[in-house]
Every structure is written in structure tokens, then in C-alpha cells.
Enzyme design. Structure first.
Site, PDB file in Angstrom:
ATOM      1  N   HIS B  57       0.826  -1.211   0.000  1.00 14.89           N
ATOM      2  CA  HIS B  57       0.000   0.000   0.000  1.00 14.89           C
ATOM      3  C   HIS B  57       0.861   1.263   0.000  1.00 14.89           C
ATOM      4  O   HIS B  57       0.387   2.330   0.370  1.00 14.89           O
ATOM      5  CB  HIS B  57      -0.905   0.007   1.236  1.00 14.89           C
ATOM      6  CG  HIS B  57      -1.687  -1.244   1.419  1.00 14.89           C
ATOM      7  ND1 HIS B  57      -2.581  -1.673   0.474  1.00 14.89           N
ATOM      8  CD2 HIS B  57      -1.698  -2.177   2.411  1.00 14.89           C
ATOM      9  CE1 HIS B  57      -3.126  -2.819   0.888  1.00 14.89           C
ATOM     10  NE2 HIS B  57      -2.596  -3.152   2.047  1.00 14.89           N
ATOM     11  N   HIS B 219      -7.054  -4.707  -1.074  1.00 12.03           N
ATOM     12  CA  HIS B 219      -6.369  -5.962  -1.388  1.00 12.03           C
ATOM     13  C   HIS B 219      -7.080  -6.671  -2.522  1.00 12.03           C
ATOM     14  O   HIS B 219      -6.915  -7.868  -2.723  1.00 12.03           O
ATOM     15  CB  HIS B 219      -6.341  -6.880  -0.172  1.00 12.03           C
ATOM     16  CG  HIS B 219      -5.918  -6.207   1.088  1.00 12.03           C
ATOM     17  ND1 HIS B 219      -6.815  -5.602   1.939  1.00 12.03           N
ATOM     18  CD2 HIS B 219      -4.687  -6.009   1.610  1.00 12.03           C
ATOM     19  CE1 HIS B 219      -6.143  -5.073   2.958  1.00 12.03           C
ATOM     20  NE2 HIS B 219      -4.858  -5.299   2.785  1.00 12.03           N
TER      21      HIS B 219
END
Lengths: 333, 333
Positions: B57, B219
Site C-alpha cells: 500500500h 487488497h
């Protein structure tokens, strides 16, 4: 093609409006033009620093508008030079009485249109000096250039020229230090995938699933070689060695570096490349003073990166690290 | 799969080393751990602010290490929670005697491991308070969560808690303002393409050439609906309306927004989305005080974006705009 756009023909216009909507305290748009300027432009008594070029390289150029960097940024259509009229309007809007430095990336269209704009400005009594950045060490001459292409090293030139102008230096001194930066900076890029322009809607060039291209340009122009997929370390070695060979640096040299993403590359991968770039420099006893990692000059959604190295002296070091406040780059006091 | 990596299993380790190589004046790595801390940690007399979660991320979380924001950031393997041991080590390294606030994104693994780490720290005499961010308005419960997911609104929580701690506030007050931010922030995301993790090497989910997914997680967890490709304005409308409905804001409200890129999205597209997000807010007479546009919390190479809105009061406004100096976010004095 899937993109977050409305109409391909409206991309540049809407992107500029979206930038102003994000940064209304920092930038504004000239009426009816594809030009953003910092709100304070023209800054009386300061040399104006302007740049511009085709769109698709965001945050280049408008992301670098602000105190200590650019006063004006002209956005051409996607991968297309801004018109001389737009450049002329920008120059006029950024002249605070001390003249304007145009930082031009070396592409034939950009050079031609900046030349015309500078002539127009000159006739209106604005002193203009141009510097042309040609940092791409990959190829001599290319699809859109005579001589080397101007790529990510341009951001260092913006920063250095902008800092010198912010100190109150006259136009001749600002141009001199910009030329010094240009003489000392080199870049080489590579691509894992092609970019896709909104108008065309398909890859600009074909690259196999097991291929990469070294020496790529920021518009997908051909590079120096196609090769099998390499590891990040092999890519970093290849790009760094090519730039160092061009700059001919000795042990003890101090440098600043950029590991630049082409737009579609995750930041994690850029840091992995940076790890090896700094190792290579360390092995040669070259000291990195500043290491920038991120998307500074992109090619739309292309996956890939470039490595930029600039040799520093005390003046360049001071100018590169002085404070700046722009949408894409902020250096605190 | 083509990525700028060496070994899939080495991505997190090498990325962290590459970050330290880029920002040696700002961050350091704890010996043998996948944890970065700001160089000054622990800051005596200041509440420590730490976060962490799966990697992939970036710049979340280590990009936000620095004065005014985070003291510690733990990096799990790709899309995998850091271990309790690593989190415990981080908490210990960031306690300057005033306790530590853990900012946790609401995923079962993260919550469980932070809980264990907090218990361990407590036994060693470190006062720990946890806050759990659950800003994703798309879905109640999901693949990896009980309750809503924690996504990009977490960055606002980092900024606000970090600023409060920098002012010298005690742990209870820092936790209270973090909870206030969490109560007032909402986010919704969408994807044009799937991410590809290094280990798997192929798309996490399939999405047709003419499809997008709304409400996607960071995700690649399923969202609320798959639909035909929409324009940027339609996407902006959908995401913004969903967040505003959740926050239930009235005309006259002041907000901060993030148009966040998922990693593979060109900045130009994010600005086009921001243009419409600000129009929607303007039509409802909601005033945007800060509009952030860029890659703040990504999902590797996923193409797509999220829209975050946080309602401000005077305290949050001051904390959000105070100076900060981190690799990924700098706000000048």
C-alpha cells in the site's frame, strides 16, 4: 482501454481544472488557455521561471508551480507541444519586470514553439532566455529530437533555477546556473509496458510478456535495446552505469539522484531500484546528497522507471535543498 | 508478470532498505525487523504514534514517518499483517515515556496482532491505546474484516493524531482526537484492473475489458457491484454520493478530501476525478478546506481510485493543516 476520463479530447482541460480545484491557494489557470501559473505571478522584481510541454507526464510541469520553483507551466495536448501562442501568453503572465527563463525539454516541437514565443515576448519588451534540457543519455537524435531528449533531469533544473530566482538573482545568473545543472545531469529510462494514450486507446508500442525496453523515451519512443526481463538490480545496474559513463564521475563526487516512476509502477518497486542505485554509487565512492524516489516525470500509465544522476557542487547543493512549496514537491525550511 | 523486483520473497525487505537509502536523515530500520521508525524515535516527552499493516500500500505506512505524523511503521509481508513480535518491538522503540497510540486499520489479522503487541507492551510498563480505523463505507463485514474495512481515511487519522502528539498532548487527548477523526471520515474505492502480487504473479481477481468494480477493497476484496465502464464523472458521482450518504453532511459543512490513486492510475486521471468530486461538494454547499490528490494508500499496481471525505471542525482543521515533514507528505510551516 479503461481509463478514468470523460472524453479523450477533454482530458487536458479537465485535468487542469481538477488541479486548480485541488490547489486553489497555489495555482490558477489563465483564461481560455491550457496554462497554469502560481497565484502570485507575476512576482515583481523576481525572474520568472516557466516551462511546458506535452501533457501525459504529470506531475510535470504544473505540479512544480510555487515559491522556489516554477511561475508558469503550459500544458500541450497529450504528448504534443503547447502552441507558441499559449507559451507567449504564459511568458507575459510571468514577467515581473526582471525577465523570464524558459526551461525547455529538447523536442523539436517544444524548441520551435518556445523560440517563436520568445520572439513574440521580445517584441513586447520582455527579456527572455531559454535553456534546453537534454539529459537522456540513451540516444543521440531520436523520433522527435535532434540531439538528446529532455527527460526527468528537467525537474532538477526547475528546482535549481527556481531557487536561484527566488534568491533575487538576475536573469543572466539564473540562466547560468540552469546551464550548469544541465551540463551535469544525465538520465536513462526503461519500460516494462507501453503507455496507452487516451486518443489512441491502445498501446503506443508492442512489448512481449517476457521483454523490456531499455533507453525508452517518455512518449514511448524507441530505446537502445529490447531484452529479456531483468531483475530490478540488473535494471538499476544498467541504467546507473550508463548515466555514470556519460557523466564521467570520479570517486569523491557528490550527486543527487532520482529514481523516477513512469506512472504505472508501484512505489515499492521504485524503492527496490533505489536500493541498488545507491549501492552502485557507494561502490564507486560517489556520495549521494539527495535521493528522490517517486513519480516526477511520467509517461501516462507506462510501467518502468528512469534513473537520474546530477553532479553537485556547493552552489547546486544549496539550491537543490532550499525550501520549496508546490503541489508535487515540498521541501520544508 | 513483469515487475521491477529481484525475488518475490525479498520485496518487503529490499523495499525497506531502499526507503532508508532514500531518506537516511528521516528514517531508520530496527535491526532484523520489518519496521521503520523516524530517526528521532523515541521522542522523550511525546506520545508515540505508530501504525502498520500488510505491505503493498506504499507510501502507507512508512512514507508518513516524521515530525508531526508517525514515529513507527511496521511492514508485514505483502497484504499480510505484521507479526505481534514486530509490532511489539515497534511500540517499545517509539515510547518516549508518555505512551503510544496505535492506529490500526480494521482487518482481523491487524487487530489481533496489535492486541497481542499491546498486551506485551503493557506488561513491560508501556501505556498503549489503540484506535481502529474503519472508514470504508462500501461494505459491512468483508473478506478479511468484521465490520467495515480501514482504508485511505487512515492517512487523515495519522496526520491528526501525529499533529496532536507533536503539540505535547497526553495520550488520552491524542486518542480522543483520533477517535473524532475516525467518526467523521468515510471512503469508497473502485478498480479498473486487479492488482498483481509478486508472490502470485497473476491478477488477484478477474475483471473484463469492459467492466469496473465499485466498492473494491485495497487488497482486491470484492466490492458492492460490477458494472460497465463508467466515465470519470460517473465514478466520482457514485463514490462521493456514497460517502456523503454515510456521513450525512448538511450544507455549510467543511470537509477535507482525498482522491487517492490505487497505484497504477496516472495522476492526470485523479485530477479529472477530483474536478468532479469538488463540483459535487460545491453543488451541496459543502466547503472543501483541503483537497489531496495522489497515491496515498495504494494496492500495488491496481488501476482505480478512492474518494475520502472527512468532516472538519476547528480542531481537526488546525491539526490537519499543521506542518509535517515525512517522505510522502510535507506541509510547510
Amino acid at each position: 482501454m479503461k481509463k478514468l476520463i470523460n472524453e479523450p479530447s477533454a482530458v487536458v482541460d479537465e485535468m487542469l481544472d481538477g488541479m486548480v480545484a485541488a490547489h486553489p491557494q497555489q495555482v490558477r489557470r489563465l483564461d481560455g488557455a491550457e496554462v497554469l501559473v502560481r497565484n502570485a505571478a507575476p512576482v515583481e522584481g523576481k525572474v520568472g521561471i516557466v516551462s511546458g510541454g506535452g501533457s501525459g507526464h504529470e506531475p510535470t510541469h504544473a505540479g512544480y508551480l510555487g515559491p522556489g520553483m516554477l511561475d508558469g507551466a503550459a500544458a500541450g495536448e497529450m504528448f504534443t507541444s503547447p502552441t507558441a501562442d499559449q507559451l507567449g501568453e504564459m511568458i507575459g503572465a510571468c514577467d515581473g519586470g526582471e525577465g523570464v527563463l524558459c526551461v525547455v525539454k529538447n523536442y523539436e516541437g517544444d524548441v520551435m514553439n518556445f523560440d517563436t514565443a520568445a520572439e513574440m515576448a521580445d517584441m513586447e519588451g520582455v527579456e527572455v532566455v531559454q535553456v534546453v534540457v537534454n539529459d537522456d543519455v540513451a540516444v543521440e537524435d531520436s523520433l522527435y529530437t535532434s540531439g538528446r531528449r529532455g527527460v526527468c533531469g528537467t525537474i532538477f533544473v526547475h528546482k535549481i533555477a527556481g531557487a536561484k530566482a527566488a534568491q533575487g538573482a538576475p536573469l543572466s545568473a539564473v540562466a547560468t546556473v540552469a546551464e550548469k545543472a544541465i551540463d551535469r545531469v544525465g538520465t536513462m529510462g526503461m519500460a516494462l509496458t507501453s503507455c496507452v494514450t487516451p486518443e489512441k486507446g491502445e498501446p503506443t508500442f508492442e512489448l512481449g510478456d517476457d521483454e523490456i525496453e531499455l533507453g525508452i523515451g517518455i512518449h514511448g519512443e524507441p530505446g537502445t535495446e529490447r531484452t529479456d526481463v531483468m531483475t530490478a538490480d540488473e535494471v538499476a545496474d544498467h541504467l546507473t552505469e550508463a548515466v555514470l559513463a556519460d557523466l564521467d564521475l570520479d570517486a569523491g563526487a557528490e550527486v543527487a539522484t532520482i529514481v523516477n516512476g513512469m506512472g504505472g509502477t508501484p512505489l515499492s518497486e521504485l524503492y527496490i531500484v533505489n536500493r541498488r542505485v545507491q549501492e552502485v554509487l557507494g561502490e564507486r565512492e560517489i556520495e549521494t546528497h539527495e535521493a528522490w524516489v517517486g513519480d516526477y516525470m511520467t509517461s501516462l500509465d507506462m510501467c518502468g522507471c528512469s534513473v537520474t544522476v546530477m553532479e553537485l557542487d556547493e552552489e547546486l547543493k544549496e539550491l537543490l535543498t532550499s525550501s520549496v512549496d508546490t503541489p508535487a514537491l515540498t521541501v520544508a525550511e
